[in-house]
Design a protein around this motif. Sequence first.
Motif, PDB file in Angstrom:
ATOM      1  N   ARG A  85      44.583  33.355  59.648  1.00  0.00           N
ATOM      2  CA  ARG A  85      43.270  32.703  59.628  1.00  0.00           C
ATOM      3  C   ARG A  85      42.833  32.345  61.043  1.00  0.00           C
ATOM      4  N   THR A  86      41.526  32.121  61.200  1.00  0.00           N
ATOM      5  CA  THR A  86      41.024  31.543  62.438  1.00  0.00           C
ATOM      6  C   THR A  86      41.246  30.038  62.376  1.00  0.00           C
ATOM      7  N   VAL A  87      41.156  29.405  63.545  1.00  0.00           N
ATOM      8  CA  VAL A  87      41.374  27.959  63.582  1.00  0.00           C
ATOM      9  C   VAL A  87      40.292  27.246  62.787  1.00  0.00           C
ATOM     10  N   ASP A  88      39.043  27.701  62.902  1.00  0.00           N
ATOM     11  CA  ASP A  88      37.961  27.053  62.148  1.00  0.00           C
ATOM     12  C   ASP A  88      38.179  27.196  60.652  1.00  0.00           C
ATOM     13  N   ASP A  89      38.560  28.392  60.197  1.00  0.00           N
ATOM     14  CA  ASP A  89      38.818  28.592  58.766  1.00  0.00           C
ATOM     15  C   ASP A  89      39.997  27.742  58.316  1.00  0.00           C
ATOM     16  N   PHE A  90      41.053  27.683  59.162  1.00  0.00           N
ATOM     17  CA  PHE A  90      42.222  26.892  58.808  1.00  0.00           C
ATOM     18  C   PHE A  90      41.871  25.412  58.737  1.00  0.00           C
ATOM     19  N   ARG A  91      41.035  24.951  59.683  1.00  0.00           N
ATOM     20  CA  ARG A  91      40.638  23.545  59.675  1.00  0.00           C
ATOM     21  C   ARG A  91      39.783  23.235  58.440  1.00  0.00           C
ATOM     22  N   ALA A  92      38.881  24.140  58.086  1.00  0.00           N
ATOM     23  CA  ALA A  92      38.065  23.929  56.878  1.00  0.00           C
ATOM     24  C   ALA A  92      38.942  23.900  55.635  1.00  0.00           C
ATOM     25  N   MET A  93      39.959  24.787  55.589  1.00  0.00           N
ATOM     26  CA  MET A  93      40.869  24.804  54.450  1.00  0.00           C
ATOM     27  C   MET A  93      41.651  23.489  54.364  1.00  0.00           C
ATOM     28  N   LEU A  94      42.126  23.000  55.526  1.00  0.00           N
ATOM     29  CA  LEU A  94      42.882  21.733  55.537  1.00  0.00           C
ATOM     30  C   LEU A  94      42.003  20.579  55.069  1.00  0.00           C
ATOM     31  N   ALA A  95      40.759  20.548  55.540  1.00  0.00           N
ATOM     32  CA  ALA A  95      39.857  19.464  55.143  1.00  0.00           C
ATOM     33  C   ALA A  95      39.623  19.484  53.638  1.00  0.00           C
ATOM     34  N   LYS A  96      39.471  20.700  53.071  1.00  0.00           N
ATOM     35  CA  LYS A  96      39.277  20.798  51.611  1.00  0.00           C
ATOM     36  C   LYS A  96      40.534  20.354  50.869  1.00  0.00           C
ATOM     37  N   LYS A  97      41.699  20.783  51.353  1.00  0.00           N
ATOM     38  CA  LYS A  97      42.945  20.380  50.692  1.00  0.00           C
ATOM     39  C   LYS A  97      43.163  18.874  50.790  1.00  0.00           C
ATOM     40  N   ARG A  98      42.830  18.283  51.967  1.00  0.00           N
ATOM     41  CA  ARG A  98      43.013  16.833  52.112  1.00  0.00           C
ATOM     42  C   ARG A  98      42.106  16.080  51.154  1.00  0.00           C
ATOM     43  N   LYS A  99      40.861  16.554  51.037  1.00  0.00           N
ATOM     44  CA  LYS A  99      39.926  15.901  50.124  1.00  0.00           C
ATOM     45  C   LYS A  99      40.420  15.994  48.677  1.00  0.00           C
ATOM     46  N   ASP A 100      40.837  17.189  48.278  1.00  0.00           N
ATOM     47  CA  ASP A 100      41.322  17.373  46.902  1.00  0.00           C
ATOM     48  C   ASP A 100      42.586  16.548  46.647  1.00  0.00           C
ATOM     49  N   THR A 101      43.536  16.568  47.611  1.00  0.00           N
ATOM     50  CA  THR A 101      44.787  15.826  47.432  1.00  0.00           C
ATOM     51  C   THR A 101      44.527  14.330  47.381  1.00  0.00           C
ATOM     52  N   ASN A 102      43.629  13.850  48.228  1.00  0.00           N
ATOM     53  CA  ASN A 102      43.311  12.422  48.227  1.00  0.00           C
ATOM     54  C   ASN A 102      42.662  12.013  46.903  1.00  0.00           C
ATOM     55  N   SER A 103      41.790  12.899  46.369  1.00  0.00           N
ATOM     56  CA  SER A 103      41.175  12.605  45.065  1.00  0.00           C
ATOM     57  C   SER A 103      42.232  12.523  43.978  1.00  0.00           C
ATOM     58  N   GLU A 104      43.189  13.435  44.002  1.00  0.00           N
ATOM     59  CA  GLU A 104      44.279  13.406  43.019  1.00  0.00           C
ATOM     60  C   GLU A 104      45.137  12.155  43.202  1.00  0.00           C
ATOM     61  N   LEU A 105      45.389  11.786  44.468  1.00  0.00           N
ATOM     62  CA  LEU A 105      46.206  10.587  44.739  1.00  0.00           C
ATOM     63  C   LEU A 105      45.523   9.336  44.215  1.00  0.00           C
ATOM     64  N   ASN A 106      44.204   9.245  44.325  1.00  0.00           N
ATOM     65  CA  ASN A 106      43.474   8.066  43.845  1.00  0.00           C
ATOM     66  C   ASN A 106      43.514   7.936  42.327  1.00  0.00           C
ATOM     67  N   LEU A 107      43.766   9.043  41.623  1.00  0.00           N
ATOM     68  CA  LEU A 107      43.824   8.995  40.150  1.00  0.00           C
ATOM     69  C   LEU A 107      45.190   8.563  39.632  1.00  0.00           C
ATOM     70  N   LEU A 108      46.231   8.688  40.449  1.00  0.00           N
ATOM     71  CA  LEU A 108      47.595   8.425  39.966  1.00  0.00           C
ATOM     72  C   LEU A 108      47.822   6.971  39.549  1.00  0.00           C
ATOM     73  N   PRO A 109      47.343   5.924  40.285  1.00  0.00           N
ATOM     74  CA  PRO A 109      47.566   4.540  39.819  1.00  0.00           C
ATOM     75  C   PRO A 109      47.004   4.295  38.425  1.00  0.00           C
ATOM     76  N   ALA A 110      45.863   4.886  38.118  1.00  0.00           N
ATOM     77  CA  ALA A 110      45.286   4.698  36.781  1.00  0.00           C
ATOM     78  C   ALA A 110      46.196   5.302  35.713  1.00  0.00           C
ATOM     79  N   ARG A 111      46.827   6.411  36.036  1.00  0.00           N
ATOM     80  CA  ARG A 111      47.751   7.027  35.066  1.00  0.00           C
ATOM     81  C   ARG A 111      48.980   6.155  34.850  1.00  0.00           C
ATOM     82  N   VAL A 112      49.470   5.509  35.919  1.00  0.00           N
ATOM     83  CA  VAL A 112      50.615   4.596  35.773  1.00  0.00           C
ATOM     84  C   VAL A 112      50.236   3.422  34.886  1.00  0.00           C
TER      85      VAL A 112
END
Length: 639
Positions: free
Chosen positions: A193-220
């Motif tokens: 990948r290019t650095v810009d594409d890799f950075r965009a991919m990381l930003a999307k993964k961080r957003k998705d992972t953070n959204s999933e992390l915010n849902l976990l306390p409610a499941r507990v």
Amino acid sequence: MKQIKIISLDIENFKGIRKLNLALGGKSANLYGENATGKTSVYDALTWLLFGKDSKGNAKFSIKPLDASGNTSAGVMPTVSADLAVDGKNIRLRKQLREKWEKHRGGQERYAGNTVDYYIDDVPVKENQYKVYISELVTEETFRALTNTYRFCRDMAWKDRRSILFDLAAVASDAQLLKEARFDALRDEIGNRTVDDFRAMLAKKRKDTNSELNLLPARVDECEKQLNELPDKFDPTQRDALVDDINRLRGELVALNNDESRNAKRNEIRSVELQLRELTAENEQFRRSQDVPVVDERADLQRAIDRVKSSMRRVNAQIQEREKSIEDAEERLNYYRSQWKQENSRKYTSGACPTCGQALPADMEREAEKKFEAAKKSALDRLVADSEYVKQRAAADRESLAGLRKAIIDSEDELRQLDDRLAHAAEPQQVIIEDLPDYAECRAQMETHIAELNAALQDWDAHTVAERERLHDEIAEKDMLKAAQDKIASSVQLRQSLEKRIAEIEQEKRSKAAYIEKIDNLLDLCEDFVQFKVERVSAAVNHRFELVSFRLFTEAINGSLQDCCDAMVDGVPYNDLNSAMQINAGLDCIHTLSEFYGVKVPLFVDNAESVTKLHDMDTQVIRLIVSENDKELRCEAWA
């Protein structure tokens, strides 16, 4: 480095220029003239001579001069010639546009378009040969970039401009820049990948992972709420005792249903019923053996009589037809005989001319008698032939009539015989069918025995109903208690599953938090790389220019690095510069590009009157200067 200079330039009938000679001798020059006197046309003439286009790159433009009405002048031949010095060697180029005229019927000539003649050192050459020769001197794109001060910074597409800058500065690729030791971790993760594409991919993964992390306390919390409603232990001994009681009661119920005495009675009933069916079947077979078919021939005799009478009626009808046909034949024969006698008695009589009434000549008389005899013979022959045909038909009818009458006699004899047989035929006697000896008595005994056995079985069933109901009730009660114990066991098992799920969610929280931390570290490396790339690439490009610098990257709203290529002078964008600075910026770029391409060509500076001091250039410069006092072009060469 290759250097090309203009020694002289001759223009004739080109655009607004009727005739012009510029004797430059390879020197720089100022070309003065009022607006619309043809300064730019000189530049157009040179580019048309070399590449067949005007100075703006248009292949289609008005080459021929226009008259006062704006129409193209006919009969003129635009011609451009140039003596050039290429690395000190003189060459002469010439191109001429001339009209083509074709003769048609009647001797009239008709305009058929234009053609171009090409010359190198006054030797005619073909178009393709001419183009190859020019391309070996300098390519069109290189010439346009090195002769027009506005070409590189203003007119060229920014992507093409950026590509040229990267080539001349030998800018390193992202893959080469990533080889720096501090980017080892980034290089291992980025892949293809290019650095810009890799950075965009990381930003999307961080957003998705953070959204999933915010849902976990409610499941507990959801799992813990369920735990509060569930028991935490279960004693299996009570459930096992209930299972033993249920199995025992079901065994007693099976034994009650499978009582041997009851089964014996049912087997005896089946045995007697089987004997009864066998007796009935044997009696039916005995009765069928007595059922012998009775033969009664009276119906067959009556049908035979009716058939013979019907046949006799048909034969009598045929006899009447044959008799009538014979009678008609006799009448027709009598008619033919009278006609034959009448025709045979006819005699020829002499004739006379129908016009004058005189007797016919002898030859005509003989011809007329001959025709009469021929007609008479033909009529007699026809009557004989018709009589013979009628006689044959009558003979056939008489023969058929004799056969039919004989058939009537035979049928009458057959009918008398059938009537006699029918009169003496006797009516058949009916057979009386009987049962087996003692069949009724044996059947009655078996039916009585079956009824007695069924009554005894019903008495036994009545005594066992109460016991069966008791066993069913106890089994149902034990099943309810067991279901309650199973529910407790399931609740305890569900509690264990929820406790396991809570532990898994906690582990997932820790894993996702660590993953986000890893992404943040990689994003920081991407930011460092972007800054490093901007500095490295910008330095590699801009240090090659004296006056101009290029902005090669812009930061988008989302933080990504966007490619661009904007010329600037002291931080001011090219489009915001005044005319003089734009020209000098273009000259600075031409100086660097000349070094890169390894060629120097004559440079045209339009609107040169706006510049008090031109950027120093070591090539032939032709300044196009607006001069109100010069109604015609004026050229001044300078060193």
